[in-house]
Structures are given as C-alpha cells and as structure tokens.
Design a protein around this motif. Structure first.
Motif, PDB file in Angstrom:
ATOM      1  N   TYR A  87       0.844  -1.184   0.000  1.00  0.00           N
ATOM      2  CA  TYR A  87       0.000   0.000   0.000  1.00  0.00           C
ATOM      3  C   TYR A  87       0.886   1.244   0.000  1.00  0.00           C
ATOM      4  O   TYR A  87       1.914   1.282   0.689  1.00  0.00           O
ATOM      5  N   ALA A 110      -1.485   7.306   1.334  1.00  0.00           N
ATOM      6  CA  ALA A 110      -2.750   6.823   0.783  1.00  0.00           C
ATOM      7  C   ALA A 110      -3.793   7.929   0.853  1.00  0.00           C
ATOM      8  O   ALA A 110      -4.171   8.375   1.935  1.00  0.00           O
ATOM      9  N   VAL A 129      -2.300   0.001  -5.091  1.00  0.00           N
ATOM     10  CA  VAL A 129      -1.896  -1.180  -4.351  1.00  0.00           C
ATOM     11  C   VAL A 129      -1.226  -2.119  -5.347  1.00  0.00           C
ATOM     12  O   VAL A 129      -1.760  -2.365  -6.434  1.00  0.00           O
TER      13      VAL A 129
END
Length: 272
Positions: A28, A32, A70
């Motif tokens: 990840y 984010a 991702v």
C-alpha cells in the motif's frame, strides 16, 4: 536498482486456489489518499522455473509509492512441477479472489492493471488473452518487460547476444520443455501469446524491449500484432541493454524503465 522504500503497509496473505495455497503480498502506498486504490498485479521473472515474488520487493514498493496503487505481487507456481497452464489458472483464481475481497483490501476492482518481466511478461500477456477468452473486462494496462512470448521458435534460432548462452541452446531448450512439456502446448496462445489471434479489445500495452536480448524479435512482433489489431501500444527500445536490465542494470536505464512504468500506470488510472 532503486533503494528499498518504506510503504504505507505490506500485507502477506495466503490465497487458496485449485493449484494450491498461493502466497501474495500487497503493498500500500505511503501516502494513501483514497479508500479504494487501483491495483497493479505484478508477475516476477525467472524463466518459468525459478525465483519468487520477493525478488521484486523494492520494485513493488517503488510502484506503490509512485502510482498511489496497491501492488499485488503474486508467488505463482513454477515448472517443471507445475507446467503450463497451471500458473495462468492460479493467477486467474487469485484475481477472482481479489475482486471478491476488494472492500476489505481497500481496492477498486474496476481499476486493475497487470505487468511482469521476462516469464512474468508472458503471464501478463496471457492473462489479458485469457480474460478476452472469457469475455471479461480487460485491465486498464498491460506492462510487458522484455517478455518471453514464443515457445514455437527454437531458442537456437533466436538472436542470443550472450556468446556463452548461444553456445548452449540446449539449456534454454530444457527451460522450455519444463514449462511446455508437450509439443502441442507451444502454439497455445496462452503459452505463446505472439501466435494469438488478437483484437482491439485487449488492454493497452507498454512493451519494454531490450536491444541485446534473444527475445527482442518476439516482443517486437507482438507489439506490431497488437498495433495492427487496433490496440494502443507504446513500445520502447532500451538501447545498450540486455535481458533483465530492469533489475540488473545498467542502473540509469533501469531507473528510466521504472519511471516509465510508473508514469504509464498513473496515466492509465487518470484516463479511466
């Protein structure tokens, strides 16, 4: 070729498939910005018989941070214990599992891309062809880095620039029969995508070609075949480079390739 970067998180998961338990790693991005991330499925290289997903750990970390996606890194099964089409079927089942668990994985199952190096490039191309066979939605992008796409042409007839390997084509022949032990398998388009009947439904392609590579002709032929069918293709020749240059150098060329891949992933998501 780029130092290992920290990421937002890294999840190791075992997925049950008909081929057997399959290890995957999800990377990840560090920053984010969304709850549903696009996903890029990575297939490592290794001539169908060796290596594992961990060889691409720095690469996957880089792509996650540079693209905001991702990165799903899959540890597919190896030949000769698992010849064609085991790894393709396994990867498709992982893909289905991913879509079923999209919410808990914080990914957007409608924004999927695939790519790989060498044998992994074969799997990425075959994956798109398999989805087309099944009349399923294509990925937003397929990234084929110096892909191995032709099991029909004997290795001895390929332009091997490495003199040592050129003297021992039987070694490459051994690798081939590990993955496609039966002759009729070689022409199967999922084994040799360069012989596939393609149409303009296939995913747009970024094809990285190494100048000094035995597999250069098949990569160039596939690029032209996709273009002729109406598929959007960006094929880039990396001069002065040999097979596996994205991982073993020259360093500047490898960094250029990583940046190009990340750029194309970002653009594919933006254009969706």
């Amino acid at each position: 070729m780029i130092d290992q970067q920290p990421v937002g998180s890294k999840k190791d998961i075992m997925v049950e498939t008909s081929i057997g338990p399959t290890a995957i790693t999800l990377y990840y991005p560090l920053e984010a910005e969304q709850k549903k991330h696009p996903v890029y499925i990575n297939f490592h290289g290794g001539a169908f018989i060796m290596n594992d997903k961990d060889m691409d750990d720095p690469y996957c970390r880089y792509l996650a941070n540079e693209t905001g996606c991702v990165i799903l890194n899959i540890d597919y099964v190896k030949a000769p214990e698992y010849p064609f089409p085991n790894a393709i079927e396994q990867s498709y089942e992982v893909f289905q599992w991913m879509k079923e668990h999209a919410k808990e994985l914080a990914i957007d199952p409608e924004k999927v891309m695939v790519g790989g190096q060498s044998s992994g490039g074969n799997f990425a191309a075959a994956f798109c062809l398999l989805l087309e066979e099944k009349s399923e939605k294509q990925p937003l992008l397929q990234v084929l880095s110096y892909p191995m796409l032709d099991f029909v042409t004997p290795y001895s007839e390929k332009p091997e620039p490495n003199k040592l390997r050129a003297q021992f084509p039987q070694a490459a022949h051994f690798l081939n029969i590990c993955y496609v032990p039966e002759k009729e398998m070689a022409r199967n388009p999922l084994a040799s995508p360069v012989f596939a009947d393609v149409d303009d439904h296939l995913a747009p392609a970024l094809i990285l070609i190494a100048e000094h590579d035995a597999f250069r002709p098949e990569a160039e032929n596939y690029a032209e075949k996709l273009k002729a069918a109406g598929v959007s293709v960006q094929d880039v020749l990396f001069t002065g480079c040999g097979h596996a240059f994205t991982h073993f150098g020259p360093k500047e060329k490898a960094q250029e390739a990583w940046q190009l891949i990340a750029q194309n992933i970002r653009e594919a998501v933006d254009h969706e």
